[in-house]
Every structure is written in structure tokens, then in C-alpha cells.
Design a protein around this motif. Structure first.
Motif, PDB file in Angstrom:
ATOM      1  N   HIS A   1       0.816  -1.230   0.000  1.00 31.49           N
ATOM      2  CA  HIS A   1       0.000   0.000   0.000  1.00 31.49           C
ATOM      3  C   HIS A   1       0.847   1.277   0.000  1.00 31.49           C
ATOM      4  CE1 HIS A   1      -3.935  -1.946   0.442  1.00 31.49           C
ATOM      5  NE2 HIS A   1      -3.323  -2.814   1.227  1.00 31.49           N
ATOM      6  N   GLY A   2       2.189   1.112   0.000  1.00 31.46           N
ATOM      7  CA  GLY A   2       3.068   2.282   0.033  1.00 31.46           C
ATOM      8  C   GLY A   2       3.456   2.606   1.467  1.00 31.46           C
ATOM      9  N   ALA A   3       4.729   2.932   1.681  1.00 29.98           N
ATOM     10  CA  ALA A   3       5.224   3.202   3.036  1.00 29.98           C
ATOM     11  C   ALA A   3       4.467   4.373   3.660  1.00 29.98           C
ATOM     12  CB  ALA A   3       6.722   3.501   3.002  1.00 29.98           C
ATOM     13  N   ASP A   4       4.040   5.337   2.840  1.00 28.76           N
ATOM     14  CA  ASP A   4       3.303   6.488   3.368  1.00 28.76           C
ATOM     15  C   ASP A   4       1.800   6.340   3.122  1.00 28.76           C
ATOM     16  OD1 ASP A   4       3.106   6.794   0.654  1.00 28.76           O
ATOM     17  OD2 ASP A   4       3.854   8.847   0.587  1.00 28.76           O
ATOM     18  N   GLY A   5       1.361   5.113   2.771  1.00 27.05           N
ATOM     19  CA  GLY A   5      -0.070   4.855   2.571  1.00 27.05           C
ATOM     20  C   GLY A   5      -0.581   5.241   1.191  1.00 27.05           C
ATOM     21  N   ASN A   6       0.304   5.806   0.350  1.00 28.00           N
ATOM     22  CA  ASN A   6      -0.073   6.141  -1.025  1.00 28.00           C
ATOM     23  C   ASN A   6       0.484   5.046  -1.925  1.00 28.00           C
ATOM     24  OD1 ASN A   6      -1.415   8.944  -0.987  1.00 28.00           O
ATOM     25  ND2 ASN A   6       0.362   9.205   0.348  1.00 28.00           N
ATOM     26  N   SER A   7      -0.407   4.256  -2.511  1.00 29.92           N
ATOM     27  CA  SER A   7       0.005   3.053  -3.226  1.00 29.92           C
ATOM     28  C   SER A   7       0.806   3.351  -4.486  1.00 29.92           C
ATOM     29  CB  SER A   7      -1.229   2.235  -3.605  1.00 29.92           C
ATOM     30  OG  SER A   7      -0.875   1.260  -4.566  1.00 29.92           O
TER      31      SER A   7
ATOM     32  N   SER B   1      -4.648   2.977  -2.363  1.00 28.60           N
ATOM     33  CA  SER B   1      -4.022   3.818  -1.339  1.00 28.60           C
ATOM     34  C   SER B   1      -4.888   3.770  -0.091  1.00 28.60           C
ATOM     35  CB  SER B   1      -3.963   5.273  -1.813  1.00 28.60           C
ATOM     36  OG  SER B   1      -3.012   5.432  -2.842  1.00 28.60           O
ATOM     37  N   LEU B   2      -4.268   3.874   1.071  1.00 29.41           N
ATOM     38  CA  LEU B   2      -5.010   3.895   2.344  1.00 29.41           C
ATOM     39  C   LEU B   2      -4.910   5.264   3.011  1.00 29.41           C
ATOM     40  CD1 LEU B   2      -3.806   0.488   3.888  1.00 29.41           C
ATOM     41  CD2 LEU B   2      -5.854   0.901   2.501  1.00 29.41           C
ATOM     42  N   ALA B   3      -3.924   6.066   2.620  1.00 26.98           N
ATOM     43  CA  ALA B   3      -3.710   7.374   3.245  1.00 26.98           C
ATOM     44  C   ALA B   3      -4.960   8.234   3.109  1.00 26.98           C
ATOM     45  CB  ALA B   3      -2.524   8.070   2.592  1.00 26.98           C
ATOM     46  N   GLY B   4      -5.377   8.830   4.220  1.00 27.72           N
ATOM     47  CA  GLY B   4      -6.505   9.760   4.189  1.00 27.72           C
ATOM     48  C   GLY B   4      -7.866   9.097   4.050  1.00 27.72           C
ATOM     49  N   GLN B   5      -7.925   7.766   4.095  1.00 25.83           N
ATOM     50  CA  GLN B   5      -9.241   7.102   4.090  1.00 25.83           C
ATOM     51  C   GLN B   5      -9.881   7.327   5.461  1.00 25.83           C
ATOM     52  OE1 GLN B   5     -11.175   5.920   2.072  1.00 25.83           O
ATOM     53  NE2 GLN B   5     -10.104   4.975   0.343  1.00 25.83           N
TER      54      GLN B   5
ATOM     55  N   ALA C   1      -5.491   6.549   8.395  1.00 25.76           N
ATOM     56  CA  ALA C   1      -6.427   7.671   8.209  1.00 25.76           C
ATOM     57  C   ALA C   1      -5.706   9.012   8.396  1.00 25.76           C
ATOM     58  CB  ALA C   1      -7.591   7.554   9.184  1.00 25.76           C
ATOM     59  N   ALA C   2      -4.690   9.009   9.277  1.00 27.07           N
ATOM     60  CA  ALA C   2      -4.009  10.269   9.611  1.00 27.07           C
ATOM     61  C   ALA C   2      -2.929  10.655   8.599  1.00 27.07           C
ATOM     62  CB  ALA C   2      -3.393  10.153  11.011  1.00 27.07           C
ATOM     63  N   LEU C   3      -2.573   9.762   7.675  1.00 27.43           N
ATOM     64  CA  LEU C   3      -1.516  10.080   6.699  1.00 27.43           C
ATOM     65  C   LEU C   3      -2.072  10.936   5.562  1.00 27.43           C
ATOM     66  CD1 LEU C   3       0.304   6.613   6.383  1.00 27.43           C
ATOM     67  CD2 LEU C   3       1.014   8.612   7.720  1.00 27.43           C
ATOM     68  N   PRO C   4      -1.288  11.910   5.069  1.00 23.92           N
ATOM     69  CA  PRO C   4      -1.777  12.757   3.970  1.00 23.92           C
ATOM     70  C   PRO C   4      -1.895  11.981   2.650  1.00 23.92           C
ATOM     71  CG  PRO C   4       0.392  13.497   4.790  1.00 23.92           C
ATOM     72  CD  PRO C   4       0.034  12.285   5.577  1.00 23.92           C
ATOM     73  N   ALA C   5      -3.055  12.136   1.990  1.00 27.66           N
ATOM     74  CA  ALA C   5      -3.286  11.449   0.717  1.00 27.66           C
ATOM     75  C   ALA C   5      -2.760  12.285  -0.441  1.00 27.66           C
ATOM     76  CB  ALA C   5      -4.778  11.210   0.533  1.00 27.66           C
ATOM     77  N   MET C   6      -2.272  11.604  -1.473  1.00 23.44           N
ATOM     78  CA  MET C   6      -1.761  12.301  -2.655  1.00 23.44           C
ATOM     79  C   MET C   6      -2.418  11.725  -3.905  1.00 23.44           C
ATOM     80  SD  MET C   6       2.286  12.733  -1.810  1.00 23.44           S
ATOM     81  CE  MET C   6       2.600  11.003  -1.890  1.00 23.44           C
ATOM     82  N   ALA C   7      -2.578  12.561  -4.928  1.00 21.03           N
ATOM     83  CA  ALA C   7      -3.121  12.076  -6.198  1.00 21.03           C
ATOM     84  C   ALA C   7      -2.164  11.028  -6.763  1.00 21.03           C
ATOM     85  CB  ALA C   7      -3.278  13.233  -7.162  1.00 21.03           C
ATOM     86  N   THR C   8      -2.718   9.979  -7.397  1.00 26.39           N
ATOM     87  CA  THR C   8      -1.853   8.927  -7.948  1.00 26.39           C
ATOM     88  C   THR C   8      -1.606   9.117  -9.443  1.00 26.39           C
ATOM     89  OG1 THR C   8      -3.794   7.522  -8.076  1.00 26.39           O
ATOM     90  CG2 THR C   8      -2.329   7.166  -6.205  1.00 26.39           C
ATOM     91  N   SER C   9      -2.212  10.143 -10.042  1.00 26.60           N
ATOM     92  CA  SER C   9      -1.853  10.445 -11.434  1.00 26.60           C
ATOM     93  C   SER C   9      -2.000  11.945 -11.674  1.00 26.60           C
ATOM     94  CB  SER C   9      -2.727   9.652 -12.408  1.00 26.60           C
ATOM     95  OG  SER C   9      -4.029  10.179 -12.416  1.00 26.60           O
ATOM     96  N   ALA C  10      -1.396  12.413 -12.753  1.00 26.34           N
ATOM     97  CA  ALA C  10      -1.483  13.840 -13.090  1.00 26.34           C
ATOM     98  C   ALA C  10      -2.837  14.107 -13.744  1.00 26.34           C
ATOM     99  CB  ALA C  10      -0.359  14.202 -14.045  1.00 26.34           C
TER     100      ALA C  10
END
Ligand code: HEC
Ligand code: HEC
Length: 194
Positions: A40-46, A53-57, A99-108
Motif C-alpha cells: 500500500h506504500g510506506a506512506d499509505g499512497n500506493s 491507497s489507504l492514506a486519508g481514508q 487515516a491520519a496520513l496525507p493522501a496524494m493524487a496517484t496520477s497527473a
């Protein structure tokens, strides 16, 4: 005098035991999180198209899905094996952590026209009503903003075909109105949202 000293010593011992139990919990959580991070990615962004991704869910969404994997209601062999022996306390801790990790877009983002068309369709099909105006989810309803496009595509096809687990049937009915073009438009639009 001696009684007092013994009592003080006991209190200190209890305090020590409590701190090391907390440290053990923190270490156990760190190890669990490391396992999850491999996919799922070390920072929760797959980093992988078919892994979400799990970040920010929302925490409630993460914990509910983990219970559903564990109970064999949402079917996925990898997640079933990983949750088979997981405790409710661990599920709770993992939910809070991701849930507490910041989510990032996975594509431009694609063109402005594509973004406008995606937004319009998300409104027409009421996605925003349940998933929130910014599509960041709430309670047991998942965040869609920034999710992997390939993962979104697979899940939407699954809801439409009625093969993806759905606890209250709401998402399965929402997916029936979607055409193949809608799924493509929304999956790519959502993946680029911040
Ligand atoms: C070997 C890869 C792998 C590992 C390790 C892994 N997962 Fe997953 N996880 C997946 C895949 C693949 C899916 C998508 C399953 C599907 O398509 O239904 C998933 C789905 C999920 C979901 C559902 C998310 C959503 O948006 O619906 C949650 C929550 C989750 N995993 C949490 C975890 C946690 C917490 C850990 C660590 C204890 C973990 N996963 C470890 C591969 C993995
Ligand atoms: C009536 C409320 C409702 C509406 C409308 C709705 N959803 Fe959902 N959606 C849900 C719920 C609840 C879930 C969680 C289902 C479950 O796992 O039990 C969900 C899950 C999803 C998932 C799975 C995400 C993941 O991480 O596993 C996707 C993708 C999704 N919705 C996309 C959409 C899109 C796109 C629309 C608009 C076409 C939409 N939803 C409209 C309630 C809704």
C-alpha cells in the motif's frame, strides 16, 4: 516508613510495566504497518495500480473493510491471509494510523475538459452525495480522490457486475447507471484529484 518506600517502589514498577507495554504495542504496530506498506506504500499512497491507497481514508472505512476481509465477506486471498489472525485492537490502531496520513493524487490531471466532464458526471450520478463534495469520503464511505485509476476501474466494474462486497447495497445500485465510458471517465478523473 518502610511501608511507604515499598509502596513507592511498587508504584514505580507498575509505571515501568505500563510504559514497556506501550512500547511493545508501538513496536508491534510499526511492524504491522511495515507489512502493509510493502503493497500500500510506506506512506499509505500506493505505488501499484491494482492496490488501493489507504492514506486519508476515513478510519471507519478502513476498520470496516479489515473486519470484512477477516470475516471472509469481502473476498481477496491476500487480504484474507493478512487479516486472518488480526485483533480488533490492531485493526483499530491500523485504521487510525492510515487515516491520519496525507493522501496524494496517484496520477497527473488530464485536460481541463476532462476534469470538467468528470466533475459533471460525478454530480449527475450522485457520487458527491455519499462520497462528499470533495470526494474524500466520510465514515464508512471511502475516499475516492487520488485513488489508483486501475483499482477504481476494477471496483466499479465489480459493483456493476455485483461481484464486489457491498455492505448496504448502495454502491451496487449506484453502479448500475454507469456505462463503460462513465467508469473510464470517473476512474481517471478521480485518480488525479488532490
Ligand atoms: C501483498 C500485498 C498486500 C499487503 C501486504 C497488504 N495489502 Fe491490503 N490490499 C491489497 C490488495 C491487492 C487490495 C485490493 C483488494 C481488492 O481488490 O478487493 C487490498 C485492499 C485493502 C483494503 C481495502 C481498501 C479499499 O480502498 O477498499 C484495506 C483497508 C487494506 N488492504 C489494508 C491493509 C493493511 C492494514 C495491511 C497491513 C496489515 C495490508 N492491507 C497489507 C494488497 C495488500
Ligand atoms: C448512496 C451512496 C453512494 C453513492 C450515490 C455512491 N457511492 Fe460509492 N460507495 C458507497 C459506499 C457505502 C461504499 C462502500 C461499500 C462497501 O465496501 O461496503 C462505496 C464504495 C465505492 C468504491 C470502492 C472504493 C474502494 O476504495 O474500495 C468506489 C470506487 C465508489 N464507491 C465509487 C463511486 C462512484 C464513482 C459513484 C458515482 C457514480 C458512487 N460511488 C456513488 C456509497 C455510495
Amino acid at each position: 516508613m518502610r511501608g511507604l518506600r515499598i509502596a513507592g517502589g511498587l508504584a514505580a514498577l507498575c509505571l515501568l510495566a505500563a510504559t514497556s507495554a506501550q512500547a511493545a504495542d508501538a513496536e508491534a504496530l510499526r511492524q504491522l504497518v511495515q507489512t502493509c506498506g510493502a503493497c500500500h506504500g510506506a506512506d499509505g499512497n500506493s505505488p501499484m495500480p491494482e492496490v488501493p491507497s489507504l492514506a486519508g481514508q476515513p478510519k471507519q472505512f478502513i476498520t470496516t473493510q479489515l473486519v470484512m476481509f477477516r470475516e471472509g465477506r469481502r473476498l481477496n486471498p491476500v487480504m484474507a491471509a493478512l487479516t486472518a489472525n488480526i485483533s480488533n485492537a490492531d485493526i483499530n490502531a491500523l485504521g487510525g494510523y492510515f487515516a491520519a496520513l496525507p493522501a496524494m493524487a496517484t496520477s497527473a490531471p488530464q485536460s481541463d475538459g476532462h476534469q470538467q466532464a468528470g466533475r459533471a458526471r460525478a454530480e449527475q450520478l450522485n457520487c458527491v452525495q455519499c462520497h462528499g463534495a470533495a470526494l474524500k469520503g466520510q465514515q464508512h464511505i471511502p475516499r475516492l480522490a487520488g485513488q489508483q485509476a486501475a483499482y477504481l476501474r476494477i471496483q466499479l466494474q465489480g459493483f456493476k457486475a455485483q461481484t464486489r462486497f457491498d455492505m448496504d447495497g448502495n454502491m451496487t445500485s449506484a453502479a448500475q447507471a454507469m456505462t463503460a465510458d462513465d467508469i473510464e471517465l470517473l476512474a481517471t478523473y478521480l485518480a488525479a484529484l488532490p
